[in-house]
Design a protein around this motif. Structure first.
Motif, PDB file in Angstrom:
ATOM      1  N   SER A 117       0.561  -1.260  -0.060  1.00  0.00           N
ATOM      2  CA  SER A 117       0.153   0.013  -0.179  1.00  0.00           C
ATOM      3  C   SER A 117       1.034   1.574   0.172  1.00  0.00           C
ATOM      4  CB  SER A 117      -0.716   0.184   1.278  1.00  0.00           C
ATOM      5  OG  SER A 117      -2.032  -1.059   1.081  1.00  0.00           O
ATOM      6  N   ARG A 118       0.442   2.242  -0.601  1.00  0.00           N
ATOM      7  CA  ARG A 118       1.222   3.503  -0.367  1.00  0.00           C
ATOM      8  C   ARG A 118       0.525   4.861  -0.342  1.00  0.00           C
ATOM      9  NH1 ARG A 118       4.668   0.579  -1.008  1.00  0.00           N
ATOM     10  NH2 ARG A 118       6.176   0.008  -2.476  1.00  0.00           N
ATOM     11  N   ILE A 119       0.565   5.664   0.162  1.00  0.00           N
ATOM     12  CA  ILE A 119       0.133   7.025   0.256  1.00  0.00           C
ATOM     13  C   ILE A 119       0.442   8.305  -0.867  1.00  0.00           C
ATOM     14  CG2 ILE A 119      -0.140   8.908   1.333  1.00  0.00           C
ATOM     15  CD1 ILE A 119       0.246   7.343   4.219  1.00  0.00           C
ATOM     16  N   TYR A 120      -0.378   8.758  -1.471  1.00  0.00           N
ATOM     17  CA  TYR A 120       0.679   9.813  -2.028  1.00  0.00           C
ATOM     18  C   TYR A 120      -0.104  11.498  -2.246  1.00  0.00           C
ATOM     19  CZ  TYR A 120       2.620   7.048  -6.446  1.00  0.00           C
ATOM     20  OH  TYR A 120       2.779   6.567  -7.646  1.00  0.00           O
ATOM     21  N   VAL A 121       0.903  11.825  -1.765  1.00  0.00           N
ATOM     22  CA  VAL A 121       0.788  13.442  -1.186  1.00  0.00           C
ATOM     23  C   VAL A 121       0.931  14.362  -3.099  1.00  0.00           C
ATOM     24  CG1 VAL A 121       1.478  14.694   0.339  1.00  0.00           C
ATOM     25  CG2 VAL A 121       1.171  13.154   1.211  1.00  0.00           C
ATOM     26  N   GLU A 122       0.189  15.587  -2.655  1.00  0.00           N
ATOM     27  CA  GLU A 122       0.019  16.006  -4.211  1.00  0.00           C
ATOM     28  C   GLU A 122       0.190  16.988  -3.219  1.00  0.00           C
ATOM     29  OE1 GLU A 122      -2.484  19.023  -6.850  1.00  0.00           O
ATOM     30  OE2 GLU A 122      -3.829  18.205  -4.941  1.00  0.00           O
ATOM     31  N   GLY A 123       1.446  17.615  -4.239  1.00  0.00           N
ATOM     32  CA  GLY A 123       2.493  19.032  -3.581  1.00  0.00           C
ATOM     33  C   GLY A 123       3.870  18.870  -3.176  1.00  0.00           C
ATOM     34  N   ARG A 124       5.464  19.027  -3.407  1.00  0.00           N
ATOM     35  CA  ARG A 124       6.150  18.978  -3.218  1.00  0.00           C
ATOM     36  C   ARG A 124       6.324  19.643  -1.766  1.00  0.00           C
ATOM     37  NH1 ARG A 124      10.469  16.500  -5.914  1.00  0.00           N
ATOM     38  NH2 ARG A 124       9.224  17.866  -7.791  1.00  0.00           N
ATOM     39  N   ASP A 174      -4.080  19.142  -2.458  1.00  0.00           N
ATOM     40  CA  ASP A 174      -4.797  20.163  -1.534  1.00  0.00           C
ATOM     41  C   ASP A 174      -5.843  20.976  -1.931  1.00  0.00           C
ATOM     42  OD1 ASP A 174      -2.570  20.956  -0.354  1.00  0.00           O
ATOM     43  OD2 ASP A 174      -1.162  21.584  -2.938  1.00  0.00           O
ATOM     44  N   HIS A 175      -6.731  21.913  -1.164  1.00  0.00           N
ATOM     45  CA  HIS A 175      -7.573  22.545  -1.709  1.00  0.00           C
ATOM     46  C   HIS A 175      -8.684  21.501  -2.354  1.00  0.00           C
ATOM     47  CE1 HIS A 175      -9.812  26.421  -3.766  1.00  0.00           C
ATOM     48  NE2 HIS A 175      -9.423  26.287  -2.326  1.00  0.00           N
ATOM     49  N   LEU A 176      -9.119  20.417  -1.542  1.00  0.00           N
ATOM     50  CA  LEU A 176     -10.522  20.021  -1.767  1.00  0.00           C
ATOM     51  C   LEU A 176     -11.735  20.572  -1.588  1.00  0.00           C
ATOM     52  CD1 LEU A 176     -10.986  16.982  -3.934  1.00  0.00           C
ATOM     53  CD2 LEU A 176     -11.087  15.970  -1.561  1.00  0.00           C
ATOM     54  N   LEU A 177     -12.563  21.085  -1.899  1.00  0.00           N
ATOM     55  CA  LEU A 177     -13.707  21.232  -1.855  1.00  0.00           C
ATOM     56  C   LEU A 177     -14.475  20.901  -3.268  1.00  0.00           C
ATOM     57  CD1 LEU A 177     -12.837  24.762  -1.835  1.00  0.00           C
ATOM     58  CD2 LEU A 177     -12.782  23.092   0.256  1.00  0.00           C
ATOM     59  N   PRO A 178     -16.598  20.949  -2.322  1.00  0.00           N
ATOM     60  CA  PRO A 178     -16.401  20.051  -3.178  1.00  0.00           C
ATOM     61  C   PRO A 178     -16.971  21.138  -4.590  1.00  0.00           C
ATOM     62  CG  PRO A 178     -17.648  20.074  -1.066  1.00  0.00           C
ATOM     63  CD  PRO A 178     -16.669  20.913  -1.373  1.00  0.00           C
ATOM     64  N   GLY A 179     -17.488  20.624  -5.291  1.00  0.00           N
ATOM     65  CA  GLY A 179     -17.592  21.317  -6.845  1.00  0.00           C
ATOM     66  C   GLY A 179     -16.624  21.265  -7.993  1.00  0.00           C
ATOM     67  N   THR A 180     -15.149  21.133  -6.903  1.00  0.00           N
ATOM     68  CA  THR A 180     -14.358  21.852  -7.665  1.00  0.00           C
ATOM     69  C   THR A 180     -14.125  20.406  -8.719  1.00  0.00           C
ATOM     70  OG1 THR A 180     -12.706  20.638  -6.224  1.00  0.00           O
ATOM     71  CG2 THR A 180     -13.224  23.336  -5.795  1.00  0.00           C
ATOM     72  N   LYS A 181     -12.670  21.449  -9.649  1.00  0.00           N
ATOM     73  CA  LYS A 181     -12.383  19.755 -10.514  1.00  0.00           C
ATOM     74  C   LYS A 181     -11.596  18.991  -9.588  1.00  0.00           C
ATOM     75  CE  LYS A 181      -8.137  20.665 -12.560  1.00  0.00           C
ATOM     76  NZ  LYS A 181      -6.871  20.902 -13.104  1.00  0.00           N
ATOM     77  N   GLU A 182     -11.347  19.252  -8.815  1.00  0.00           N
ATOM     78  CA  GLU A 182     -10.173  18.088  -7.951  1.00  0.00           C
ATOM     79  C   GLU A 182     -10.879  17.430  -7.300  1.00  0.00           C
ATOM     80  OE1 GLU A 182      -7.570  21.966  -8.109  1.00  0.00           O
ATOM     81  OE2 GLU A 182      -9.527  21.343  -7.946  1.00  0.00           O
TER      82      GLU A 182
END
Length: 281
Positions: A117-124, A174-182
């Protein structure tokens, strides 16, 4: 005739500049920078590529950074040389040691073989912050953290990773908000063996509590201005994003310096990928 020998300094003694008294730059000491007249309380001293510096905060909350140079400051009207304060003696141990994340430390524990199993993190910066606070825990658990350059890459990464029983994938974005592309991408890839979580901040810098940096709050930056550069300008820092991040990261000693919106999400991911029987033990 006997020759006379003169030293290199021919200035008469009464004209020579006398050495200024040295004063430790203790936190909250109020001084005035001699060249600019900027007056403020000491926030911190730190080592930089150019040498040691001191950060002052004026009565309006503005921060400025100055080099620690001889005769560089005024204290109650007298010229002084600020020096780094002596390091405090380490406090005696009280109870079991703790990791930076607050977990009970296991002295002498060896990192286990990496799980599937792994964890990926967006952003350095996000990945570096996770390593600083949870690195010890993750090594003991055998969880590898990988850098996710952008959330647009996530569907391809999930397909390539091929999650399944014993092979879970956790993702912090990052910035995981409803309605966003992310958010739409996260919903598309989330499943029994994939968990995508995020924090609400524009940038992970905001997940560091302002108090850890000695500032009252993260400044508001108008839309259209590069956020990190705007933050540096409003805090009186040089507009140098890598240097600013080093300063922020150095101020984080552990989980107490982070906002709960980030703490909870990272702990959730670690629990998800280390569930007994489901994380590739």
């Amino acid at each position: 005739m006997r020759s006379r020998e003169y030293g290199p300094d021919l200035t008469p003694p009464w004209k020579r500049q006398q050495p200024a008294p040295k004063v430790a730059a203790e936190r909250d000491l109020v001084v005035e920078e001699a060249a600019t007249g900027f007056c403020g309380a000491v926030v911190r001293c730190e080592r930089t590529a150019e040498g040691f510096t001191v950060t002052l905060e004026d009565r309006f909350g503005k921060h400025r950074v100055f080099p620690l140079v001889p005769r560089g400051f005024l204290l109650e009207g007298r010229v002084v040389t600020l020096v780094r304060p002596a390091a405090a003696a380490p406090a005696p141990p009280r109870g079991p040691g703790r990791t930076a994340s607050g977990s009970v430390a296991v002295p002498g524990a060896r990192a286990r073989v990496a799980r599937e199993s792994r964890i990926y993190v967006e952003g350095r910066h996000d990945a570096e912050l996770v390593e600083r606070v949870w690195g010890d825990d993750l090594r003991i658990e055998g969880v590898v953290v990988e850098y996710l350059e952008g959330v647009d890459d996530l569907p391809a990464i999930v397909d390539s990773f091929a999650p399944g029983p014993g092979r879970r994938l956790g993702v912090l974005v990052d910035h995981l908000l409803p309605g966003t592309k992310e958010h739409r991408i996260a919903e598309r890839v989330t499943g029994d063996h994939v968990l995508v979580v995020g924090h609400p901040y524009v940038d992970v810098w905001q997940a560091v509590k302002p108090a850890a940096l000695g500032i009252p709050a993260w400044p508001a930056v108008p839309r259209g201005e590069v956020w990190k550069e705007g933050v540096c300008r409003r805090l009186g820092w040089p507009v140098d994003t890598p240097a600013a991040w080093k300063r922020i990261l150095a101020a984080v000693d552990g989980w107490k310096d982070l906002e709960p919106e980030l703490l909870g999400r990272v702990e959730e991911l670690i629990d998800f990928v280390t569930l007994p029987g489901g994380a590739g033990a």
